[in-house]
Design a protein around this motif. Structure first.
Motif, PDB file in Angstrom:
ATOM      1  N   HIS A 137       0.845  -1.190   0.000  1.00 45.18           N
ATOM      2  CA  HIS A 137       0.000   0.000   0.000  1.00 45.18           C
ATOM      3  C   HIS A 137       0.887   1.248   0.000  1.00 45.18           C
ATOM      4  N   GLU A 138       0.367   2.305  -0.578  1.00 44.71           N
ATOM      5  CA  GLU A 138       1.078   3.591  -0.657  1.00 44.71           C
ATOM      6  C   GLU A 138       2.478   3.437  -1.245  1.00 44.71           C
ATOM      7  N   CYS A 139       2.568   2.658  -2.344  1.00 45.44           N
ATOM      8  CA  CYS A 139       3.819   2.470  -3.101  1.00 45.44           C
ATOM      9  C   CYS A 139       4.918   1.776  -2.298  1.00 45.44           C
ATOM     10  N   VAL A 140       4.526   1.048  -1.256  1.00 47.54           N
ATOM     11  CA  VAL A 140       5.486   0.271  -0.465  1.00 47.54           C
ATOM     12  C   VAL A 140       4.986  -1.174  -0.377  1.00 47.54           C
ATOM     13  N   THR A 141       5.831  -2.106  -0.799  1.00 44.19           N
ATOM     14  CA  THR A 141       5.486  -3.527  -0.750  1.00 44.19           C
ATOM     15  C   THR A 141       6.424  -4.227   0.213  1.00 44.19           C
ATOM     16  N   THR A 142       5.844  -4.967   1.161  1.00 40.30           N
ATOM     17  CA  THR A 142       6.634  -5.624   2.206  1.00 40.30           C
ATOM     18  C   THR A 142       6.297  -7.107   2.262  1.00 40.30           C
ATOM     19  N   PHE A 143       7.327  -7.923   2.138  1.00 47.85           N
ATOM     20  CA  PHE A 143       7.179  -9.373   2.313  1.00 47.85           C
ATOM     21  C   PHE A 143       7.817  -9.733   3.653  1.00 47.85           C
ATOM     22  N   SER A 144       7.027 -10.350   4.545  1.00 53.42           N
ATOM     23  CA  SER A 144       7.512 -10.671   5.891  1.00 53.42           C
ATOM     24  C   SER A 144       7.535 -12.175   6.106  1.00 53.42           C
ATOM     25  N   ILE A 145       8.605 -12.664   6.728  1.00 50.58           N
ATOM     26  CA  ILE A 145       8.737 -14.079   7.091  1.00 50.58           C
ATOM     27  C   ILE A 145       8.947 -14.158   8.594  1.00 50.58           C
ATOM     28  N   ASN A 146       8.107 -14.908   9.259  1.00 51.48           N
ATOM     29  CA  ASN A 146       8.178 -15.029  10.717  1.00 51.48           C
ATOM     30  C   ASN A 146       9.009 -16.250  11.091  1.00 51.48           C
ATOM     31  N   PHE A 147      10.114 -16.014  11.836  1.00 53.72           N
ATOM     32  CA  PHE A 147      10.991 -17.093  12.271  1.00 53.72           C
ATOM     33  C   PHE A 147      10.879 -17.346  13.774  1.00 53.72           C
ATOM     34  N   SER A 148       9.763 -16.942  14.378  1.00 55.11           N
ATOM     35  CA  SER A 148       9.627 -17.056  15.831  1.00 55.11           C
ATOM     36  C   SER A 148       9.743 -18.497  16.316  1.00 55.11           C
TER      37      SER A 148
END
Length: 326
Positions: free
Chosen positions: A309-320
């Motif tokens: 959103h708002e020209c920002v793309t975030t891919f998150s990987i959770n290693f908890s």
């Protein structure tokens, strides 16, 4: 029709004895009206005997059908006794044989396709390597054409590696090797492998990770995932922008700046061969990369999210669940 009569022969015999033979016998001995209740008793007695006999004849079948567990043997009726049971059991055996034959045929075809795919990919990688060696040998006299050829070779190599990865994921579980590894070192390797792509696209990485971040995962497959995600971030990122790679609170975030992914496409970008509007416009998307990412991370049990959103793309990987406890 023949099977119907053979299956109901016991009912026909009971009817003949109860309603045809018994009245004649009682009438010949004495008046039937004076022995009406005796007749009812005999008919009920014979019917009860018939029910008991039918129950014991099919007792094992009833127990078999009521069994909650299911095995391949359940495709057959358990010790069929009656004609209808034997006929139905034979049909089930024929269906099972046809099913197993087709399954074996499809498995052979699938193995052949995998072998052919793997063979041709390896065959294509050899001339690509030769072309890249020729380009490197002319590094002292660089030209725009050589740089273009080198970039296109890198794209072909990347696509071929995607195909190989797709073929190998069919047996992903057996190939997993979970071990302790340094996340920062792994990301450095991926960034170094993509350095030419970073330079060509004028996009630069900014890595913010603690040096001694240790996680438990499969090195080879996690590297494939990170390579694919960072490659996508470069491909769809704005020129002269940066790729933010941040690790915080057991979560790795890979962030790029560029056109946002439409909300309607977020849930579909992980589908096989889905390229989205931007992928079809650029003509560079294969629709395989994020599908492989989803498949690998699911097997590695690393939860992930994609936000844009708002020209920002975030891919998150959770290693908890994979971080080494200190």
């Amino acid at each position: 029709m023949k099977l119907f009569f053979r299956d109901h022969v016991s009912v026909i015999i009971l009817y003949c004895v109860s309603f045809l033979l018994l009245p004649w016998i009682i009438h010949s001995l004495d008046d039937l009206s004076s022995h009406y209740f005796y007749f009812i008793f005999l008919v009920s007695f014979l019917f009860t005997i018939w029910l008991i006999g039918r129950y014991y004849r099919r007792k094992k079948l009833y127990a078999h059908l009521q069994n909650n567990t299911f095995t391949s043997d359940d495709l057959h009726l358990y010790e069929p006794q009656a004609m209808i049971e034997q006929a139905y059991s034979e049909k089930l055996r024929q269906m099972q044989y046809l099913y197993l034959t087709q399954q074996q045929h499809l498995e052979r075809q699938e193995k052949e396709k995998q072998l052919v795919l793997s063979h041709f990919v390896h065959q294509m990688k050899t001339p690509l390597s030769v072309i890249q060696l020729i380009i490197q040998s002319n590094a002292n006299s660089p030209s725009e054409h050589l740089q273009t050829i080198n970039l296109e070779c890198d794209k072909l190599t990347f696509t071929l590696n995607q195909l190989l990865t797709y073929e190998r994921t069919s047996n992903l579980v057996a190939d997993l090797k979970i071990e302790a590894l340094s996340l920062k070192e792994l990301i450095k390797e991926v960034v170094n492998d993509l350095k030419d792509y970073f330079i060509a696209k004028e996009v630069f990485p900014k890595v913010t990770l603690v040096e001694n971040t240790i996680i438990y995962s499969d090195r080879k497959w996690l590297k494939i995932v990170l390579y694919q995600i960072i490659n996508n971030a470069i491909k769809y990122g704005e020129t002269e922008s940066s790729i933010q790679i941040i690790y915080d609170e057991a979560t790795l975030r890979i962030q790029n700046y560029g056109d946002s992914i439409p909300e309607s496409e977020i849930s579909r970008v992980f589908d096989l061969f889905y390229t989205g509007v931007k992928g079809r416009t650029s003509g560079e998307a294969t629709g395989i990369g994020l599908y492989l990412v989803k498949k690998i991370l699911t097997e590695l049990e690393h939860p992930f999210t994609l936000q844009s959103h708002e020209c920002v793309t975030t891919f998150s990987i959770n290693f908890s669940n994979s971080v080494k406890k200190s």
